[in-house]
Write an enzyme that holds these catalytic residues in place. Structure first.
Site, mmCIF file in Angstrom:
data_model
loop_
_atom_site.group_PDB
_atom_site.id
_atom_site.type_symbol
_atom_site.label_atom_id
_atom_site.label_comp_id
_atom_site.label_asym_id
_atom_site.label_seq_id
_atom_site.Cartn_x
_atom_site.Cartn_y
_atom_site.Cartn_z
ATOM 1 N N ASP A 164 47.712 40.835 37.167
ATOM 2 C CA ASP A 164 48.635 41.523 36.501
ATOM 3 C C ASP A 164 48.273 42.837 35.655
ATOM 4 O O ASP A 164 48.864 43.671 35.173
ATOM 5 C CB ASP A 164 49.282 40.935 35.314
ATOM 6 C CG ASP A 164 48.469 40.073 34.039
ATOM 7 O OD1 ASP A 164 47.214 40.521 34.331
ATOM 8 O OD2 ASP A 164 49.112 39.592 33.341
ATOM 9 N N SER A 165 46.655 43.177 35.870
ATOM 10 C CA SER A 165 46.034 44.387 35.757
ATOM 11 C C SER A 165 46.553 45.454 36.610
ATOM 12 O O SER A 165 46.520 46.590 36.394
ATOM 13 C CB SER A 165 44.704 44.222 35.953
ATOM 14 O OG SER A 165 44.574 43.735 37.309
ATOM 15 N N ASP B 228 48.722 36.202 39.525
ATOM 16 C CA ASP B 228 49.163 36.073 37.803
ATOM 17 C C ASP B 228 50.186 35.774 37.911
ATOM 18 O O ASP B 228 51.214 36.690 38.171
ATOM 19 C CB ASP B 228 48.700 37.529 37.115
ATOM 20 C CG ASP B 228 47.138 37.224 36.592
ATOM 21 O OD1 ASP B 228 46.514 36.223 36.498
ATOM 22 O OD2 ASP B 228 46.561 38.388 36.525
ATOM 23 N N LYS C 241 47.807 32.161 38.736
ATOM 24 C CA LYS C 241 46.804 31.958 37.432
ATOM 25 C C LYS C 241 47.620 32.186 36.095
ATOM 26 O O LYS C 241 48.566 33.008 36.121
ATOM 27 C CB LYS C 241 45.817 32.938 37.677
ATOM 28 C CG LYS C 241 45.192 33.227 36.509
ATOM 29 C CD LYS C 241 43.735 33.955 36.664
ATOM 30 C CE LYS C 241 43.773 35.625 36.655
ATOM 31 N NZ LYS C 241 43.994 35.971 35.342
ATOM 32 N N GLU D 180 47.420 32.542 31.875
ATOM 33 C CA GLU D 180 46.415 32.725 30.542
ATOM 34 C C GLU D 180 46.704 31.493 29.596
ATOM 35 O O GLU D 180 47.915 31.400 29.305
ATOM 36 C CB GLU D 180 46.516 34.092 30.174
ATOM 37 C CG GLU D 180 46.364 35.140 30.923
ATOM 38 C CD GLU D 180 46.186 36.474 30.316
ATOM 39 O OE1 GLU D 180 46.618 36.839 29.139
ATOM 40 O OE2 GLU D 180 45.913 37.307 31.197
ATOM 41 N N GLU E 127 36.941 35.391 30.318
ATOM 42 C CA GLU E 127 36.866 36.755 30.280
ATOM 43 C C GLU E 127 36.319 37.285 28.771
ATOM 44 O O GLU E 127 36.730 36.727 27.847
ATOM 45 C CB GLU E 127 38.345 37.479 30.380
ATOM 46 C CG GLU E 127 38.211 39.146 30.355
ATOM 47 C CD GLU E 127 39.583 39.682 30.783
ATOM 48 O OE1 GLU E 127 40.215 38.956 31.396
ATOM 49 O OE2 GLU E 127 39.672 40.999 30.519
#
Ligand code: KIV
Length: 271
Positions: free
Chosen positions: A51-52, A90, A120, A122, A189
Protein backbone atom coordinates in the site's frame (compact mmCIF):
# COMPACT_ATOMS: atom_id res chain seq x y z
CA UNK A 1 25.07 -23.20 3.37
CA UNK A 2 25.22 -23.42 -0.44
CA UNK A 3 22.88 -21.19 -2.37
CA UNK A 4 19.97 -23.25 -3.61
CA UNK A 5 18.38 -22.12 -6.88
CA UNK A 6 14.62 -22.20 -6.99
CA UNK A 7 13.61 -22.37 -10.66
CA UNK A 8 9.99 -23.27 -10.11
CA UNK A 9 7.16 -21.01 -9.06
CA UNK A 10 7.70 -19.78 -5.52
CA UNK A 11 5.07 -20.85 -3.00
CA UNK A 12 4.66 -20.30 0.72
CA UNK A 13 6.28 -23.75 1.14
CA UNK A 14 9.37 -22.60 -0.77
CA UNK A 15 9.79 -19.72 1.66
CA UNK A 16 9.50 -22.07 4.61
CA UNK A 17 12.09 -24.37 3.10
CA UNK A 18 14.39 -21.39 2.52
CA UNK A 19 14.16 -20.44 6.18
CA UNK A 20 14.89 -24.00 7.26
CA UNK A 21 18.10 -24.20 5.18
CA UNK A 22 19.17 -20.64 6.01
CA UNK A 23 18.80 -19.19 2.51
CA UNK A 24 17.79 -15.54 2.63
CA UNK A 25 14.50 -14.50 1.01
CA UNK A 26 14.37 -11.44 -1.27
CA UNK A 27 11.24 -9.33 -1.57
CA UNK A 28 10.65 -6.04 -3.42
CA UNK A 29 7.58 -3.96 -4.06
CA UNK A 30 6.01 -3.44 -7.49
CA UNK A 31 2.81 -1.73 -8.52
CA UNK A 32 2.88 -2.00 -12.31
CA UNK A 33 3.43 -4.47 -15.15
CA UNK A 34 6.76 -3.11 -16.46
CA UNK A 35 8.75 -3.06 -13.23
CA UNK A 36 7.15 -6.31 -12.03
CA UNK A 37 8.31 -8.00 -15.26
CA UNK A 38 11.90 -6.89 -14.59
CA UNK A 39 12.09 -7.91 -10.93
CA UNK A 40 10.36 -11.25 -11.53
CA UNK A 41 12.87 -12.06 -14.30
CA UNK A 42 15.74 -10.84 -12.11
CA UNK A 43 14.78 -13.47 -9.56
CA UNK A 44 13.23 -12.02 -6.41
CA UNK A 45 11.21 -14.66 -4.60
CA UNK A 46 8.40 -12.36 -3.42
CA UNK A 47 6.78 -9.33 -5.04
CA UNK A 48 4.82 -7.14 -2.66
CA UNK A 49 2.07 -4.96 -4.06
CA UNK A 50 2.41 -2.68 -1.06
CA UNK A 51 0.00 0.00 0.00
CA UNK A 52 3.12 2.19 -0.26
CA UNK A 53 1.64 2.65 -3.76
CA UNK A 54 -0.38 5.33 -1.98
CA UNK A 55 2.84 7.34 -1.47
CA UNK A 56 4.93 6.21 -4.41
CA UNK A 57 2.35 6.06 -7.20
CA UNK A 58 -0.33 8.48 -6.04
CA UNK A 59 1.72 11.02 -4.08
CA UNK A 60 -0.28 10.80 -0.85
CA UNK A 61 1.49 11.63 2.41
CA UNK A 62 0.47 8.33 4.05
CA UNK A 63 -0.70 4.86 3.05
CA UNK A 64 -4.20 5.52 4.43
CA UNK A 65 -6.02 6.93 1.38
CA UNK A 66 -5.44 4.07 -1.08
CA UNK A 67 -8.61 2.09 -1.80
CA UNK A 68 -9.30 -1.60 -2.30
CA UNK A 69 -10.16 -0.97 -5.97
CA UNK A 70 -6.84 0.83 -6.49
CA UNK A 71 -4.92 -2.01 -4.82
CA UNK A 72 -6.71 -4.52 -7.08
CA UNK A 73 -5.77 -2.45 -10.16
CA UNK A 74 -2.08 -2.42 -9.14
CA UNK A 75 -2.12 -6.10 -8.13
CA UNK A 76 -3.66 -7.33 -11.38
CA UNK A 77 -0.99 -5.44 -13.39
CA UNK A 78 1.73 -7.11 -11.29
CA UNK A 79 0.17 -10.56 -11.52
CA UNK A 80 0.07 -10.32 -15.35
CA UNK A 81 3.84 -9.71 -15.28
CA UNK A 82 4.79 -12.45 -12.87
CA UNK A 83 5.81 -15.99 -13.81
CA UNK A 84 7.80 -17.12 -10.82
CA UNK A 85 7.56 -14.89 -7.75
CA UNK A 86 4.93 -15.19 -5.04
CA UNK A 87 2.70 -12.11 -5.22
CA UNK A 88 1.57 -10.64 -1.87
CA UNK A 89 -0.95 -7.79 -1.77
CA UNK A 90 -1.54 -5.38 1.11
CA UNK A 91 -5.09 -5.12 2.39
CA UNK A 92 -5.51 -1.34 2.55
CA UNK A 93 -6.47 0.66 5.61
CA UNK A 94 -10.12 0.31 6.57
CA UNK A 95 -10.80 -2.93 4.73
CA UNK A 96 -10.08 -5.45 7.50
CA UNK A 97 -10.07 -3.73 10.90
CA UNK A 98 -13.85 -3.22 11.21
CA UNK A 99 -14.88 -6.85 11.42
CA UNK A 100 -13.65 -10.22 10.25
CA UNK A 101 -16.45 -10.66 7.69
CA UNK A 102 -15.42 -7.45 5.95
CA UNK A 103 -11.78 -8.58 6.12
CA UNK A 104 -12.65 -11.84 4.39
CA UNK A 105 -14.70 -10.05 1.72
CA UNK A 106 -11.75 -7.70 1.03
CA UNK A 107 -9.23 -10.58 0.84
CA UNK A 108 -11.51 -12.57 -1.48
CA UNK A 109 -11.88 -9.57 -3.80
CA UNK A 110 -8.09 -9.25 -4.02
CA UNK A 111 -7.59 -12.95 -4.75
CA UNK A 112 -10.47 -13.22 -7.28
CA UNK A 113 -10.07 -9.93 -9.11
CA UNK A 114 -6.26 -9.69 -9.27
CA UNK A 115 -5.15 -13.32 -9.30
CA UNK A 116 -2.63 -12.64 -6.50
CA UNK A 117 -1.35 -15.47 -4.30
CA UNK A 118 -1.69 -14.02 -0.79
CA UNK A 119 -2.49 -10.95 1.29
CA UNK A 120 -0.61 -8.98 3.94
CA UNK A 121 -2.21 -7.23 6.90
CA UNK A 122 -0.81 -5.02 9.63
CA UNK A 123 -1.15 -5.79 13.33
CA UNK A 124 -1.22 -8.56 15.92
CA UNK A 125 -3.74 -9.57 18.56
CA UNK A 126 -6.17 -6.73 17.63
CA UNK A 127 -6.83 -8.25 14.21
CA UNK A 128 -6.62 -11.95 15.13
CA UNK A 129 -10.26 -12.62 14.22
CA UNK A 130 -9.77 -11.15 10.76
CA UNK A 131 -6.62 -13.24 10.22
CA UNK A 132 -8.41 -16.42 11.33
CA UNK A 133 -11.35 -15.80 9.01
CA UNK A 134 -9.18 -15.03 5.97
CA UNK A 135 -7.04 -18.13 6.64
CA UNK A 136 -10.15 -20.27 7.04
CA UNK A 137 -11.02 -19.45 3.41
CA UNK A 138 -7.67 -20.87 2.31
CA UNK A 139 -6.05 -17.50 1.64
CA UNK A 140 -2.40 -17.29 2.76
CA UNK A 141 -1.72 -14.36 5.09
CA UNK A 142 1.55 -12.52 5.70
CA UNK A 143 1.68 -10.53 8.95
CA UNK A 144 3.31 -7.12 9.48
CA UNK A 145 4.57 -5.91 12.88
CA UNK A 146 6.83 -3.15 14.22
CA UNK A 147 6.31 0.10 12.37
CA UNK A 148 2.93 -0.42 10.76
CA UNK A 149 2.41 2.66 8.55
CA UNK A 150 -1.40 2.40 8.60
CA UNK A 151 -1.17 3.33 12.32
CA UNK A 152 0.99 6.40 11.73
CA UNK A 153 -1.49 8.74 13.40
CA UNK A 154 -1.41 6.56 16.53
CA UNK A 155 2.42 6.43 16.57
CA UNK A 156 2.85 10.11 15.58
CA UNK A 157 6.25 9.47 13.93
CA UNK A 158 8.00 7.02 11.58
CA UNK A 159 10.71 6.43 14.24
CA UNK A 160 12.05 2.99 15.21
CA UNK A 161 9.43 0.95 17.11
CA UNK A 162 9.69 -1.37 20.11
CA UNK A 163 12.78 0.16 21.70
CA UNK A 164 11.06 -0.04 25.09
CA UNK A 165 10.68 -3.40 26.83
CA UNK A 166 6.87 -3.27 27.04
CA UNK A 167 6.42 -2.79 23.28
CA UNK A 168 9.17 -5.33 22.51
CA UNK A 169 7.43 -7.95 24.67
CA UNK A 170 4.09 -7.33 22.94
CA UNK A 171 5.79 -7.59 19.56
CA UNK A 172 7.25 -11.02 20.38
CA UNK A 173 3.88 -12.16 21.73
CA UNK A 174 2.16 -10.95 18.54
CA UNK A 175 4.74 -12.69 16.33
CA UNK A 176 4.11 -16.00 18.13
CA UNK A 177 0.35 -15.45 17.84
CA UNK A 178 0.64 -14.81 14.08
CA UNK A 179 2.66 -18.00 13.66
CA UNK A 180 0.15 -20.01 15.73
CA UNK A 181 -2.75 -18.53 13.75
CA UNK A 182 -1.21 -19.89 10.56
CA UNK A 183 0.39 -16.87 8.88
CA UNK A 184 3.04 -18.06 6.41
CA UNK A 185 5.51 -15.21 7.01
CA UNK A 186 5.94 -11.92 8.80
CA UNK A 187 7.27 -8.50 7.81
CA UNK A 188 9.11 -6.73 10.61
CA UNK A 189 9.56 -3.03 9.96
CA UNK A 190 11.97 -0.62 11.66
CA UNK A 191 12.72 -2.34 14.96
CA UNK A 192 16.07 -2.84 16.75
CA UNK A 193 18.19 -5.54 15.08
CA UNK A 194 18.57 -7.51 18.35
CA UNK A 195 14.81 -7.70 18.79
CA UNK A 196 14.32 -8.76 15.15
CA UNK A 197 16.89 -11.54 15.67
CA UNK A 198 15.03 -12.72 18.74
CA UNK A 199 11.74 -12.79 16.83
CA UNK A 200 13.26 -14.71 13.89
CA UNK A 201 14.68 -17.26 16.35
CA UNK A 202 11.42 -17.56 18.27
CA UNK A 203 9.17 -18.52 15.36
CA UNK A 204 9.47 -21.07 12.56
CA UNK A 205 7.85 -18.95 9.82
CA UNK A 206 10.11 -16.61 7.78
CA UNK A 207 10.66 -13.11 9.14
CA UNK A 208 11.31 -10.57 6.39
CA UNK A 209 12.87 -7.36 7.62
CA UNK A 210 12.94 -3.74 6.52
CA UNK A 211 15.12 -1.68 8.81
CA UNK A 212 15.34 -4.72 11.10
CA UNK A 213 18.99 -5.75 10.62
CA UNK A 214 20.58 -8.80 9.05
CA UNK A 215 19.61 -11.56 11.47
CA UNK A 216 16.21 -12.21 9.95
CA UNK A 217 15.20 -14.60 7.17
CA UNK A 218 14.94 -12.11 4.32
CA UNK A 219 14.81 -8.47 3.32
CA UNK A 220 12.25 -6.22 1.65
CA UNK A 221 12.67 -2.74 0.18
CA UNK A 222 10.42 -0.41 -1.75
CA UNK A 223 11.72 -0.79 -5.31
CA UNK A 224 11.40 2.90 -6.21
CA UNK A 225 13.61 3.79 -3.21
CA UNK A 226 16.12 1.02 -3.91
CA UNK A 227 16.62 2.11 -7.55
CA UNK A 228 16.70 5.77 -6.62
CA UNK A 229 13.58 6.89 -8.48
CA UNK A 230 12.57 8.61 -5.27
CA UNK A 231 15.20 10.89 -3.75
CA UNK A 232 13.69 12.55 -0.71
CA UNK A 233 13.28 9.46 1.47
CA UNK A 234 16.61 8.66 3.08
CA UNK A 235 16.26 6.39 6.12
CA UNK A 236 19.39 4.69 7.45
CA UNK A 237 18.17 1.23 6.40
CA UNK A 238 17.87 2.12 2.71
CA UNK A 239 20.63 1.03 0.31
CA UNK A 240 20.26 2.68 -3.11
CA UNK A 241 21.53 0.52 -5.98
CA UNK A 242 20.86 3.11 -8.70
CA UNK A 243 20.21 6.82 -8.91
CA UNK A 244 17.44 6.87 -11.48
CA UNK A 245 16.09 10.23 -10.31
CA UNK A 246 19.29 11.91 -11.58
CA UNK A 247 19.61 9.63 -14.63
CA UNK A 248 16.03 10.30 -15.74
CA UNK A 249 16.38 14.03 -15.06
CA UNK A 250 19.50 14.09 -17.29
CA UNK A 251 17.83 12.04 -20.04
CA UNK A 252 14.78 14.33 -20.06
CA UNK A 253 17.11 17.36 -20.16
CA UNK A 254 18.89 15.93 -23.23
CA UNK A 255 15.54 15.22 -24.90
CA UNK A 256 14.36 18.81 -24.31
CA UNK A 257 17.62 20.17 -25.73
CA UNK A 258 17.41 17.89 -28.78
CA UNK A 259 13.82 18.79 -29.59
CA UNK A 260 14.33 22.52 -29.12
CA UNK A 261 17.53 22.50 -31.23
CA UNK A 262 15.71 20.50 -33.95
CA UNK A 263 18.26 17.70 -33.49
CA UNK A 264 15.47 15.17 -32.76
CA UNK A 265 14.13 13.48 -34.80
CA UNK A 266 16.87 13.12 -37.44
CA UNK A 267 16.46 11.59 -40.91
CA UNK A 268 16.82 8.03 -39.60
CA UNK A 269 14.11 8.62 -37.01
CA UNK A 270 11.42 9.64 -39.48
CA UNK A 271 9.30 7.96 -42.21
O1 KIV B 1 3.62 -1.14 1.61
C1 KIV B 1 4.80 -1.50 1.63
O2 KIV B 1 5.59 -1.21 0.72
C2 KIV B 1 5.26 -2.31 2.76
C3 KIV B 1 6.72 -2.58 2.88
C4 KIV B 1 7.43 -1.37 3.34
C5 KIV B 1 7.01 -3.75 3.73
O3 KIV B 1 4.47 -2.72 3.55
Amino acid sequence: MALKKYHKKITTNTLNEMKSIGEKITMLTAYDFTLATIIDKAGVEVILVGDSASNVMAGHETTLPITLNEMIYHASSVVRATNRALVVVDLPFGTYQGNSKEALTSAIRIMKESGAHSVKIEGGEEIKESIDRILSAGIPVMGHLGLTPQSIYKFGTYNVRAKEEKEAKKLIKDAILLEKSGCFALVLEKVPADLAKKVAESISIPVIGIGAGNNVDGQVLVLHDMIGMTNEFNPRFLRRYLNLFDDITKAVGHYITDVKSKNFPNKNEQY
